[in-house]
Write a protein that holds these residues in place. Structure first.
Motif, PDB file in Angstrom:
ATOM      1  N   VAL A  93      36.679  33.262  38.178  1.00 31.08           N
ATOM      2  CA  VAL A  93      35.860  34.177  38.978  1.00 31.08           C
ATOM      3  C   VAL A  93      36.750  34.732  40.087  1.00 31.08           C
ATOM      4  CG1 VAL A  93      33.763  34.431  40.329  1.00 31.08           C
ATOM      5  CG2 VAL A  93      33.819  32.824  38.415  1.00 31.08           C
ATOM      6  N   GLU A 119      30.054  26.951  33.343  1.00 30.35           N
ATOM      7  CA  GLU A 119      28.946  27.852  33.654  1.00 30.35           C
ATOM      8  C   GLU A 119      28.154  27.411  34.870  1.00 30.35           C
ATOM      9  OE1 GLU A 119      24.999  29.747  31.408  1.00 30.35           O
ATOM     10  OE2 GLU A 119      26.333  28.360  30.359  1.00 30.35           O
ATOM     11  N   ASP A 120      28.082  26.092  35.118  1.00 29.84           N
ATOM     12  CA  ASP A 120      27.250  25.622  36.221  1.00 29.84           C
ATOM     13  C   ASP A 120      28.006  25.452  37.529  1.00 29.84           C
ATOM     14  OD1 ASP A 120      28.711  23.495  35.272  1.00 29.84           O
ATOM     15  OD2 ASP A 120      27.041  22.091  35.186  1.00 29.84           O
ATOM     16  N   GLY A 121      29.148  26.122  37.665  1.00 30.77           N
ATOM     17  CA  GLY A 121      29.783  26.182  38.970  1.00 30.77           C
ATOM     18  C   GLY A 121      31.262  25.883  38.962  1.00 30.77           C
ATOM     19  N   ASN A 219      27.369  38.137  45.646  1.00 25.11           N
ATOM     20  CA  ASN A 219      27.634  38.061  44.213  1.00 25.11           C
ATOM     21  C   ASN A 219      28.361  36.755  43.908  1.00 25.11           C
ATOM     22  OD1 ASN A 219      26.799  40.828  43.184  1.00 25.11           O
ATOM     23  ND2 ASN A 219      28.213  41.399  44.828  1.00 25.11           N
ATOM     24  N   ALA A 220      28.416  36.403  42.640  1.00 23.21           N
ATOM     25  CA  ALA A 220      29.085  35.158  42.256  1.00 23.21           C
ATOM     26  C   ALA A 220      30.536  35.150  42.708  1.00 23.21           C
ATOM     27  CB  ALA A 220      28.993  34.964  40.742  1.00 23.21           C
ATOM     28  N   TYR A 221      31.211  36.294  42.603  1.00 23.13           N
ATOM     29  CA  TYR A 221      32.624  36.333  42.975  1.00 23.13           C
ATOM     30  C   TYR A 221      32.830  36.262  44.489  1.00 23.13           C
ATOM     31  CZ  TYR A 221      31.181  41.280  42.770  1.00 23.13           C
ATOM     32  OH  TYR A 221      30.493  42.455  42.903  1.00 23.13           O
ATOM     33  N   GLN A 224      32.094  31.749  44.827  1.00 23.71           N
ATOM     34  CA  GLN A 224      32.566  30.612  44.028  1.00 23.71           C
ATOM     35  C   GLN A 224      33.863  30.001  44.549  1.00 23.71           C
ATOM     36  OE1 GLN A 224      32.253  30.212  39.897  1.00 23.71           O
ATOM     37  NE2 GLN A 224      30.281  31.240  39.726  1.00 23.71           N
ATOM     38  N   ASN A 239      21.771  27.567  47.957  1.00 22.32           N
ATOM     39  CA  ASN A 239      21.015  28.761  48.292  1.00 22.32           C
ATOM     40  C   ASN A 239      19.955  28.396  49.346  1.00 22.32           C
ATOM     41  OD1 ASN A 239      18.846  27.567  46.908  1.00 22.32           O
ATOM     42  ND2 ASN A 239      19.205  28.735  45.042  1.00 22.32           N
ATOM     43  N   HIS A 246      26.157  29.019  43.201  1.00 19.75           N
ATOM     44  CA  HIS A 246      27.347  29.604  42.597  1.00 19.75           C
ATOM     45  C   HIS A 246      27.108  30.982  41.988  1.00 19.75           C
ATOM     46  CE1 HIS A 246      25.365  27.377  39.331  1.00 19.75           C
ATOM     47  NE2 HIS A 246      25.906  28.250  38.516  1.00 19.75           N
ATOM     48  N   ASN A 247      25.849  31.355  41.769  1.00 19.91           N
ATOM     49  CA  ASN A 247      25.567  32.692  41.254  1.00 19.91           C
ATOM     50  C   ASN A 247      25.324  33.718  42.349  1.00 19.91           C
ATOM     51  OD1 ASN A 247      25.795  32.174  38.473  1.00 19.91           O
ATOM     52  ND2 ASN A 247      23.749  31.277  38.417  1.00 19.91           N
ATOM     53  N   GLY A 248      25.475  33.306  43.612  1.00 25.22           N
ATOM     54  CA  GLY A 248      25.323  34.238  44.720  1.00 25.22           C
ATOM     55  C   GLY A 248      23.904  34.298  45.246  1.00 25.22           C
TER      56      GLY A 248
END
Length: 273
Positions: A93, A119-121, A219-221, A224, A239, A246-248
């Motif tokens: 990412v 996928e989960d972080g 955003n995720a980027y 992360q 959150n 991690h998905n923002g």
């Protein structure tokens, strides 16, 4: 590859090495355009200002080329170009310049963000500030601030009450009106609030200089790389509902879990999140 499965020592070292390779390649490109001519600023968002420069695109292009050479089996999620789907279960990412507004303004609050994980972080993250030569690194094995003058461990500040906390965010006008009101409830309770620090604020949190970062609409980027660094340094990032960040979206980062809980309660106190 589930996040709970530890990286083998060999894979850990390989991924860290590749992350350093990406950050090393990004530095000269960023410095070529920082505080200089030829930034070639474009606006990506009609009706608002979301700048992108030639440096953003050149850095991400270079990092993608290096990943194609060294980790072609991995997926890539970056800010400037389309996602690439790999086969390994790991995703890089990339945010080539997080804080482009600061970059074009000449403030050293921007950074190159790199993360890699399932996928989960993220499991491994970097915040690299080329102008100050600071690199904040977080992995399952260590958290470290690397600098030419010497490296030192990263460790968040603990046992901080809300009224003694230092809070950072990027934009004073954070998110929607409801998000702004929620942020203001935290801001009004802390000792000091500062603005406009971009990703550098997360590095300072990991280094124990500040205590809280609260942001929205990420955003995720954007998160992360910092998330992996802060967690490796002993902090917590969620959150505004207390779940994975991690998905923002809405993000709160803290050094101390009790402080995190107190700030989270204020963010949620009117049921707006």
């Amino acid at each position: 590859m589930p996040k709970t499965a530890p990286l083998s020592p060999d894979l850990h070292d390989e991924l860290v090495g590749v992350a350093h390779l990406l950050a090393d390649a990004a530095r000269p490109i960023a410095l070529q355009y920082f505080r200089g001519a030829g930034q070639d600023i474009e606006n990506k968002l009609a009706g608002d200002f979301d700048p992108v420069t030639v440096a953003d695109r050149l850095i991400e292009q270079k990092m993608r080329e290096l990943l194609a050479e060294h980790r072609p089996q991995d997926s890539i999620l970056g800010e400037e170009f389309a996602a690439y789907e790999g086969s390994s279960g790991l995703t890089w990412v990339l945010d080539p310049i997080d804080g482009t507004r600061g970059f074009i303004s000449g403030t050293p609050t921007w950074g190159v963000l790199i993360a890699v994980g399932p996928e989960d972080g993220p499991l491994i993250g970097m915040i690299d500030q080329p102008f100050t030569s600071e690199r904040f690194v977080g992995t399952p094995q260590f958290a470290q601030l690397q600098h030419p003058s010497g490296d030192r461990p990263l460790e968040v500040r603990k046992l901080v009450d809300l009224q003694d906390a230092i809070l950072f965010t990027t934009f004073p006008e954070i998110g929607t009106k409801q998000e702004q009101a929620a942020f203001n409830r935290v801001r009004d309770r802390v000792k000091l609030a500062r603005y406009g620090m971009d990703c550098y604020s997360y590095g300072l949190l990991a280094a124990g200089q500040i205590d809280l970062v609260v942001e929205a609409q990420l955003n995720a980027y954007d998160i992360q790389g910092p998330l992996a660094v802060i967690q490796a340094a002993g902090g917590i990032v969620t959150n505004w509902q207390g779940g994975p960040a991690h998905n923002g979206g809405q993000v709160i980062a803290a050094g101390d879990p009790t402080l995190h809980a107190a700030a989270l309660k204020l963010l949620q106190s009117d049921g707006a999140v």
